[in-house]
Motif scaffolding. Sequence first.
Motif, PDB file in Angstrom:
ATOM      1  N   ASN A 110       1.134  -1.119  -0.074  1.00 57.15           N
ATOM      2  CA  ASN A 110      -0.056   0.215   0.011  1.00 57.15           C
ATOM      3  C   ASN A 110       0.733   0.861  -0.202  1.00 57.15           C
ATOM      4  O   ASN A 110       2.206   1.077   0.121  1.00 57.15           O
ATOM      5  CB  ASN A 110      -1.537  -0.327   0.971  1.00 57.15           C
ATOM      6  CG  ASN A 110       0.114   0.288   2.343  1.00 57.15           C
ATOM      7  OD1 ASN A 110       1.109   0.545   3.038  1.00 57.15           O
ATOM      8  ND2 ASN A 110      -0.581  -1.262   3.025  1.00 57.15           N
ATOM      9  N   PHE A 111       0.441   1.759  -0.176  1.00 57.52           N
ATOM     10  CA  PHE A 111       0.782   3.542  -0.425  1.00 57.52           C
ATOM     11  C   PHE A 111       2.233   3.774   1.481  1.00 57.52           C
ATOM     12  O   PHE A 111       3.301   4.406   1.241  1.00 57.52           O
ATOM     13  CB  PHE A 111       0.536   4.651  -0.473  1.00 57.52           C
ATOM     14  CG  PHE A 111       0.656   5.827  -0.295  1.00 57.52           C
ATOM     15  CD1 PHE A 111       1.310   6.254  -1.507  1.00 57.52           C
ATOM     16  CD2 PHE A 111       0.970   7.238   0.676  1.00 57.52           C
ATOM     17  CE1 PHE A 111       2.225   7.788  -1.422  1.00 57.52           C
ATOM     18  CE2 PHE A 111       1.262   7.812   0.460  1.00 57.52           C
ATOM     19  CZ  PHE A 111       2.072   8.667   0.015  1.00 57.52           C
ATOM     20  N   LYS A 112       1.848   3.498   2.590  1.00 60.29           N
ATOM     21  CA  LYS A 112       2.543   3.899   3.527  1.00 60.29           C
ATOM     22  C   LYS A 112       3.941   2.429   3.516  1.00 60.29           C
ATOM     23  O   LYS A 112       4.309   3.713   3.476  1.00 60.29           O
ATOM     24  CB  LYS A 112       1.338   3.700   4.511  1.00 60.29           C
ATOM     25  CG  LYS A 112       0.512   4.412   4.233  1.00 60.29           C
ATOM     26  CD  LYS A 112      -0.122   4.743   6.096  1.00 60.29           C
ATOM     27  CE  LYS A 112      -0.814   5.958   6.327  1.00 60.29           C
ATOM     28  NZ  LYS A 112      -1.823   6.007   7.687  1.00 60.29           N
ATOM     29  N   LEU A 113       3.417   1.584   2.611  1.00 61.94           N
ATOM     30  CA  LEU A 113       4.536   0.406   3.200  1.00 61.94           C
ATOM     31  C   LEU A 113       5.403   1.035   1.920  1.00 61.94           C
ATOM     32  O   LEU A 113       6.416   0.668   2.445  1.00 61.94           O
ATOM     33  CB  LEU A 113       3.681  -0.531   2.719  1.00 61.94           C
ATOM     34  CG  LEU A 113       4.889  -2.302   3.446  1.00 61.94           C
ATOM     35  CD1 LEU A 113       5.400  -2.083   4.431  1.00 61.94           C
ATOM     36  CD2 LEU A 113       3.682  -3.402   2.643  1.00 61.94           C
ATOM     37  N   VAL A 114       4.991   1.265   0.575  1.00 59.82           N
ATOM     38  CA  VAL A 114       5.733   1.657   0.133  1.00 59.82           C
ATOM     39  C   VAL A 114       6.771   2.826   0.359  1.00 59.82           C
ATOM     40  O   VAL A 114       8.192   2.978  -0.267  1.00 59.82           O
ATOM     41  CB  VAL A 114       5.329   1.392  -1.860  1.00 59.82           C
ATOM     42  CG1 VAL A 114       6.496   2.408  -2.823  1.00 59.82           C
ATOM     43  CG2 VAL A 114       4.306   0.807  -2.372  1.00 59.82           C
ATOM     44  N   LEU A 115       6.002   3.975   0.154  1.00 61.01           N
ATOM     45  CA  LEU A 115       6.549   5.603   1.017  1.00 61.01           C
ATOM     46  C   LEU A 115       7.907   4.607   1.903  1.00 61.01           C
ATOM     47  O   LEU A 115       9.155   5.447   2.375  1.00 61.01           O
ATOM     48  CB  LEU A 115       5.360   6.338   1.721  1.00 61.01           C
ATOM     49  CG  LEU A 115       6.467   7.553   1.727  1.00 61.01           C
ATOM     50  CD1 LEU A 115       6.784   7.956   1.099  1.00 61.01           C
ATOM     51  CD2 LEU A 115       5.233   8.352   2.812  1.00 61.01           C
ATOM     52  N   SER A 116       7.460   4.081   3.227  1.00 59.80           N
ATOM     53  CA  SER A 116       8.444   3.237   4.245  1.00 59.80           C
ATOM     54  C   SER A 116       9.857   3.081   3.441  1.00 59.80           C
ATOM     55  O   SER A 116      10.196   2.867   4.392  1.00 59.80           O
ATOM     56  CB  SER A 116       7.880   2.652   4.933  1.00 59.80           C
ATOM     57  OG  SER A 116       6.698   2.885   5.221  1.00 59.80           O
ATOM     58  N   TYR A 117       9.221   1.685   2.816  1.00 61.98           N
ATOM     59  CA  TYR A 117      10.214   1.380   1.688  1.00 61.98           C
ATOM     60  C   TYR A 117      11.685   1.973   0.538  1.00 61.98           C
ATOM     61  O   TYR A 117      12.426   2.427   1.111  1.00 61.98           O
ATOM     62  CB  TYR A 117       9.779   0.437   0.646  1.00 61.98           C
ATOM     63  CG  TYR A 117       9.926  -1.278   1.340  1.00 61.98           C
ATOM     64  CD1 TYR A 117       9.648  -1.479   2.560  1.00 61.98           C
ATOM     65  CD2 TYR A 117       8.011  -1.781   1.116  1.00 61.98           C
ATOM     66  CE1 TYR A 117       9.035  -2.396   3.057  1.00 61.98           C
ATOM     67  CE2 TYR A 117       7.855  -2.997   1.431  1.00 61.98           C
ATOM     68  CZ  TYR A 117       8.604  -3.259   2.677  1.00 61.98           C
ATOM     69  OH  TYR A 117       8.219  -4.650   3.222  1.00 61.98           O
TER      70      TYR A 117
END
Length: 364
Positions: A110-117
């Motif tokens: 999801n957006f938050k997970l991709v941004l965290s990566y």
Amino acid sequence: MQPLLEPGERMEEASSKPSVSLWGWISTFRTMAMEAYQRKPISHWILLVLSSGAMLVAFPASSLLSRVYYANGGKSKWIISWVAVVGWPLTALILIPTYFVFKTCPTPLNFKLVLSYIVLGFLSGADNLMYAYAYAYLPASTASLLASSSLVFSALFGYFIVKNKLNASIINAIVIITAAMTIIALDSDSDTYGNVSNSQYIMGFIWDIMGSALHGLIFALSELLFVKLLGRRSFHVVLEQQVMVSLFGFVFTTIGVIVNGDFQNMTTEARSFKGGKAAYYLVLIWSAITFQLGVLGGTAVLFLSSTVLAGVLNAVRVPLTSIAAVILLGDSMSGFKILSLIVTFWGFGCFIYGNSSKSKDSSQ
């Protein structure tokens, strides 16, 4: 009322008590070890031994190879930081079969997970670049000792970001390892290469500490990622996180290498490298392989055992790297450096004890 004993009999009885206590402790430890061994299949212990070996061999080898690159004519900081992440497909090749072995599905993005990566990948690339500057100007033995300060920053950032608890032993470890770094700073006169100026040595020292601080921040943010977004810490999830972070780190570092023009300069570096082109490319290839093997070994140890064992192995690999650098690369081992090594090891012991005590308290 017990009968009185003669003085000789008293001494004999007193001297026999410690031996009984020692044998009792050994027997208890052996029983606990056998029970732990029997709770897991033989495959578990084989994987744990291999993973521990990977940490103890691959990480020191990667550090020494970075120093070999600079000692034999290499100059690019971006190339060494790029080499640290270019091996990310090795982790991906191990990740894919786990979906079939454990019958699991990839974690939905999801957006938050991709941004965290993306953020962790960028920080990882910056961290590798800082360490590259450190190995360019510092002996490998010194750089590895300074890098052990990442444990201090991991504890501090874990306290402020993840709300991990600090106890007296961990605080003691922070103070002791900080003292060890100060001892290293006092030894700069005997620890500088002939082609490295005092200002470059100081910058290498600063970059190493900054890289260790950033490494501690990455560790805390990774733990926060598991707590807030992933919610679990299974083997394939840990591998997924490592693959994605390394992938974005590879992207950012590759952009830096291209902008800096270092891909074009590799041919020139290879020609002037001591040992020739073959030696140049072998150093880079093995640097990439050993770094990824170390990362995979650390990931497997965390999953198969505990953070305490990972901490023990991290503590052991610091003196291994320093000793190997003295033997293989001819680094000096002054009295200050030996003292710093002993103090660092003591600090690691306090940290490991503090973490084990914390784990016992939380389990009760």
